[in-house]
Design a protein around this motif. Structure first.
Motif, PDB file in Angstrom:
ATOM      1  N   LEU A 126       0.820  -1.217   0.000  1.00 59.54           N
ATOM      2  CA  LEU A 126       0.000   0.000   0.000  1.00 59.54           C
ATOM      3  C   LEU A 126       0.853   1.268   0.000  1.00 59.54           C
ATOM      4  CD1 LEU A 126      -2.739   1.468   0.230  1.00 59.54           C
ATOM      5  CD2 LEU A 126      -2.610   1.139   2.723  1.00 59.54           C
ATOM      6  N   VAL A 127       1.821   1.332   0.889  1.00 58.25           N
ATOM      7  CA  VAL A 127       2.630   2.546   1.005  1.00 58.25           C
ATOM      8  C   VAL A 127       3.481   2.752  -0.243  1.00 58.25           C
ATOM      9  CG1 VAL A 127       4.493   3.653   2.301  1.00 58.25           C
ATOM     10  CG2 VAL A 127       2.626   2.536   3.525  1.00 58.25           C
ATOM     11  N   SER A 128       4.145   1.722  -0.697  1.00 57.48           N
ATOM     12  CA  SER A 128       5.008   1.870  -1.888  1.00 57.48           C
ATOM     13  C   SER A 128       4.190   2.230  -3.121  1.00 57.48           C
ATOM     14  CB  SER A 128       5.798   0.583  -2.136  1.00 57.48           C
ATOM     15  OG  SER A 128       4.925  -0.517  -2.347  1.00 57.48           O
ATOM     16  N   ALA A 153      -4.731   3.449  -8.015  1.00 59.35           N
ATOM     17  CA  ALA A 153      -4.371   2.653  -6.838  1.00 59.35           C
ATOM     18  C   ALA A 153      -5.089   1.306  -6.871  1.00 59.35           C
ATOM     19  CB  ALA A 153      -4.705   3.410  -5.560  1.00 59.35           C
ATOM     20  N   SER A 154      -6.362   1.330  -7.252  1.00 62.25           N
ATOM     21  CA  SER A 154      -7.143   0.095  -7.353  1.00 62.25           C
ATOM     22  C   SER A 154      -6.530  -0.850  -8.381  1.00 62.25           C
ATOM     23  CB  SER A 154      -8.587   0.430  -7.735  1.00 62.25           C
ATOM     24  OG  SER A 154      -9.330  -0.732  -7.993  1.00 62.25           O
ATOM     25  N   ARG A 155      -6.140  -0.313  -9.530  1.00 62.64           N
ATOM     26  CA  ARG A 155      -5.566  -1.146 -10.595  1.00 62.64           C
ATOM     27  C   ARG A 155      -4.241  -1.754 -10.158  1.00 62.64           C
ATOM     28  NH1 ARG A 155      -1.866  -0.975 -14.469  1.00 62.64           N
ATOM     29  NH2 ARG A 155      -1.142   1.118 -13.886  1.00 62.64           N
ATOM     30  N   ARG A 156      -3.373  -0.937  -9.570  1.00 60.86           N
ATOM     31  CA  ARG A 156      -2.041  -1.425  -9.222  1.00 60.86           C
ATOM     32  C   ARG A 156      -2.072  -2.422  -8.058  1.00 60.86           C
ATOM     33  NH1 ARG A 156       2.324   3.580  -9.835  1.00 60.86           N
ATOM     34  NH2 ARG A 156       1.473   4.447 -11.781  1.00 60.86           N
ATOM     35  N   LEU A 157      -2.991  -2.222  -7.130  1.00 63.50           N
ATOM     36  CA  LEU A 157      -3.066  -3.101  -5.967  1.00 63.50           C
ATOM     37  C   LEU A 157      -3.962  -4.314  -6.205  1.00 63.50           C
ATOM     38  CD1 LEU A 157      -3.324  -0.342  -3.232  1.00 63.50           C
ATOM     39  CD2 LEU A 157      -1.434  -1.964  -3.468  1.00 63.50           C
ATOM     40  N   GLY A 158      -4.770  -4.252  -7.268  1.00 60.51           N
ATOM     41  CA  GLY A 158      -5.678  -5.352  -7.548  1.00 60.51           C
ATOM     42  C   GLY A 158      -6.800  -5.473  -6.546  1.00 60.51           C
ATOM     43  N   ILE A 159      -7.223  -4.330  -6.011  1.00 59.32           N
ATOM     44  CA  ILE A 159      -8.279  -4.286  -4.990  1.00 59.32           C
ATOM     45  C   ILE A 159      -9.366  -3.329  -5.478  1.00 59.32           C
ATOM     46  CG2 ILE A 159      -8.804  -3.504  -2.638  1.00 59.32           C
ATOM     47  CD1 ILE A 159      -6.097  -4.573  -1.809  1.00 59.32           C
ATOM     48  N   PRO A 160     -10.638  -3.681  -5.321  1.00 57.70           N
ATOM     49  CA  PRO A 160     -11.716  -2.839  -5.854  1.00 57.70           C
ATOM     50  C   PRO A 160     -11.695  -1.412  -5.306  1.00 57.70           C
ATOM     51  CG  PRO A 160     -12.577  -4.965  -5.148  1.00 57.70           C
ATOM     52  CD  PRO A 160     -11.156  -4.904  -4.687  1.00 57.70           C
ATOM     53  N   HIS A 167       2.780  -0.760  11.828  1.00 59.12           N
ATOM     54  CA  HIS A 167       4.218  -0.479  11.751  1.00 59.12           C
ATOM     55  C   HIS A 167       4.876  -1.312  10.655  1.00 59.12           C
ATOM     56  CE1 HIS A 167       5.417   2.243  15.076  1.00 59.12           C
ATOM     57  NE2 HIS A 167       4.299   1.810  15.658  1.00 59.12           N
ATOM     58  N   GLU A 168       4.480  -2.570  10.574  1.00 57.03           N
ATOM     59  CA  GLU A 168       5.105  -3.471   9.598  1.00 57.03           C
ATOM     60  C   GLU A 168       4.889  -2.995   8.165  1.00 57.03           C
ATOM     61  OE1 GLU A 168       7.073  -6.553   7.742  1.00 57.03           O
ATOM     62  OE2 GLU A 168       7.134  -5.932   9.851  1.00 57.03           O
ATOM     63  N   VAL A 169       3.673  -2.556   7.842  1.00 56.27           N
ATOM     64  CA  VAL A 169       3.388  -2.144   6.458  1.00 56.27           C
ATOM     65  C   VAL A 169       3.656  -0.655   6.243  1.00 56.27           C
ATOM     66  CG1 VAL A 169       1.706  -3.989   6.153  1.00 56.27           C
ATOM     67  CG2 VAL A 169       0.917  -1.738   6.910  1.00 56.27           C
ATOM     68  N   GLY A 170       3.900   0.094   7.321  1.00 59.40           N
ATOM     69  CA  GLY A 170       4.342   1.477   7.187  1.00 59.40           C
ATOM     70  C   GLY A 170       3.257   2.524   7.061  1.00 59.40           C
ATOM     71  N   GLU A 178       3.258   5.920  -2.892  1.00 57.49           N
ATOM     72  CA  GLU A 178       4.422   6.757  -3.204  1.00 57.49           C
ATOM     73  C   GLU A 178       4.717   6.749  -4.700  1.00 57.49           C
ATOM     74  OE1 GLU A 178       7.335   5.039  -0.667  1.00 57.49           O
ATOM     75  OE2 GLU A 178       6.712   6.203   1.105  1.00 57.49           O
ATOM     76  N   ALA A 179       4.531   5.603  -5.329  1.00 59.85           N
ATOM     77  CA  ALA A 179       4.782   5.516  -6.771  1.00 59.85           C
ATOM     78  C   ALA A 179       3.768   6.337  -7.558  1.00 59.85           C
ATOM     79  CB  ALA A 179       4.740   4.052  -7.209  1.00 59.85           C
ATOM     80  N   ILE A 180       2.498   6.275  -7.154  1.00 63.97           N
ATOM     81  CA  ILE A 180       1.462   7.064  -7.833  1.00 63.97           C
ATOM     82  C   ILE A 180       1.732   8.552  -7.659  1.00 63.97           C
ATOM     83  CG2 ILE A 180      -0.997   7.651  -7.833  1.00 63.97           C
ATOM     84  CD1 ILE A 180      -1.548   4.729  -7.047  1.00 63.97           C
ATOM     85  N   ALA A 181       2.102   8.947  -6.444  1.00 64.27           N
ATOM     86  CA  ALA A 181       2.417  10.362  -6.194  1.00 64.27           C
ATOM     87  C   ALA A 181       3.560  10.832  -7.083  1.00 64.27           C
ATOM     88  CB  ALA A 181       2.773  10.561  -4.718  1.00 64.27           C
ATOM     89  N   ARG A 182       4.553   9.982  -7.236  1.00 65.53           N
ATOM     90  CA  ARG A 182       5.711  10.324  -8.076  1.00 65.53           C
ATOM     91  C   ARG A 182       5.334  10.344  -9.552  1.00 65.53           C
ATOM     92  NH1 ARG A 182       8.553   6.721  -6.111  1.00 65.53           N
ATOM     93  NH2 ARG A 182       8.226   5.079  -7.678  1.00 65.53           N
TER      94      ARG A 182
END
Length: 454
Positions: A56-58, A263-270, A107-110, A61-65
């Motif tokens: 999720l975090v990465s 974000a939905s497309r890249r993560l594969g989540i509706p 914490h683990e997923v940031g 960040e990629a979409i923002a960039r």
């Protein structure tokens, strides 16, 4: 198709007018984590959150960039823990163990925050619900990223006054448990009426039981963009003013729609919903109060404030629903005192009081939000404040909320620093007269007559 003018206009909003995507929030259902064994529940929760949200975090960040759109927060909301932990948790301490598991997973997923340490008790409390509520002070004091919410009423069910009374004690206990941090725990605790299932904003986010196994919600904010647009409409009548707000809200929502779909497309989540909320920050130029003053008020709190806010909120919603078929959450104008420099200035000047803020909540998208009150305020008075705000939501068929912070050791006139997006706040006076006999009656205030629509 986007044309070059629209691209330049959007870039200008981002670079100079503080347009941002305030949050990408992944909602995750934990209903399949229920178990009669507490260790098994904690293991399942941790594994599911870290599996679903590992990228999720990465990805944010990629979409923002890639798109040049600031994405301020990445968050997670989960199924209300009062439901998930009901079979395994026998004591408040059992629920605290789940809060710590949520914090470890966050914490683990940031992610910045994880919401859903929640109970839905608008009509009554189970033993599990009550244990969760009683665990909230320790849960918030012993975690960093966990946010909590409790829904104490709705238009369909009325107000659970037993829960309202308990929440007065809980807010005060959370303040005392985090007194070394200026009672910061209360900034992560919201009491709702008519809580939405798809709100991406903290501290009130949770993943509703009617939602899919996982969804992506996006919250967009742009008070600075609206303020600049209104500067160009000075002296115009209300028709022009309304059209300006509506068109601006449309443009802001389209940015959120773009980010949400990607974000939905890249993560594969509706994709779930876009929440278009004018959520301010302490930064100068990023203020809902400044919008209201641009509309024509000398200072927020002056006569006409409620009418101006009602117009603003309505036009923001109208613009948003034209821009996306899936506008949800809260969507509108937020009025958190500590997070809005204009609101802080109005309180300091004596123009804005707790009672005026309550009147404004009748027409905005949240409620009494991020308000510092004296640390010696009684639990009964806090319950009375919650009851008043919940009644507004119940009668008006809208979401209302209370996030007040009784800052232990502080009195009226003092200032408390929360830091970051939470900002700072002057401690506001509270009505000195008691409502103790009222809130201690117990029971339930019935739903209003207009709730019967079957």
């Amino acid at each position: 198709m986007l044309n070059m003018f629209e691209v330049i206009e959007t870039n200008n909003m981002i670079e100079h007018e503080r347009l941002d995507v305030r949050t990408i929030t992944m909602g995750i259902s934990l209903l399949d984590c229920c178990d009669s064994d507490l260790d098994a529940v904690n293991k399942k929760i941790y594994e599911k959150i870290t599996r679903y949200a590992k990228d999720l975090v990465s990805t944010g960040e990629a979409i923002a960039r890639d798109f040049g759109v600031p994405i301020v927060n990445k968050r997670i909301s989960v199924t209300p823990i009062g439901l998930v932990g009901g079979c395994a948790c026998r004591t408040p301490e059992d629920f605290v163990s789940i809060a710590r598991t949520l914090d470890r997973a966050a914490h683990e997923v940031g992610v910045n925050f994880i919401g859903g340490y929640s109970a839905l008790v608008s009509k009554g409390m189970t033993a599990a619900d009550e244990n969760l509520i009683r665990s909230i002070p320790e849960a918030l004091a012993s975690t960093e990223r966990v946010c909590s919410s409790v829904n104490v009423g709705s238009t369909r069910t009325g107000l659970n006054m037993d829960a309202v009374r308990l929440m007065g004690d809980t807010v005060l206990a959370a303040a005392r448990a985090t007194k070394d941090q200026d009672s910061l725990g209360c900034a992560k605790l919201v009491v709702f009426c008519n809580a939405p299932d798809d709100n991406p904003f903290m501290a009130g986010a949770f993943h509703g039981v009617t939602e899919a196994d996982a969804v992506i919600h996006v919250g967009v904010s742009g008070p600075g963009v609206v303020k600049v647009a209104l500067e160009k409409a000075r002296g115009e009548n209300f028709e022009v003013l309304c059209e300006t707000i509506k068109k601006t809200a449309f443009k802001i929502t389209r940015v959120g729609q773009l980010v949400a779909q990607e974000a939905s497309r890249r993560l594969g989540i509706p994709f779930g919903i876009i929440d278009l909320s004018l959520a301010p920050t302490p930064a100068v130029g990023d203020s809902v109060a400044e919008i209201l003053e641009e509309i024509g008020l000398e200072c927020v709190g002056a006569p006409g404030t409620t009418a101006a806010l009602a117009m603003l909120n309505d036009q923001v919603k109208k613009g948003g629903v034209m821009a996306s078929s899936y506008v949800g959450g809260l969507s509108g104008a937020f009025i958190p005192v500590s997070e809005d420099q204009g609101m802080i200035d109005a309180v300091t000047a004596g123009a804005l009081t707790l009672e005026k803020l309550e009147a404004m909540t009748c027409v905005c998208s949240v409620g009494l939000d991020m308000i510092a009150i004296p640390g010696d305020t009684s639990a009964e008075t806090i319950s009375g404040i919650i009851a008043d705000e919940a009644a507004i939501g119940m009668i008006n068929q809208k979401t209302t909320a209370v996030r007040v912070i009784p800052v232990i050791g502080k009195k009226v006139g003092d200032t408390v620093e929360f830091g970051g997006l939470l900002g700072y706040a002057p401690v506001m006076p509270v009505n000195k007269y008691s409502c103790e006999r009222f809130v201690n009656r117990g029971g339930r205030i019935p739903a209003p007559i207009h709730s019967f629509k079957n």
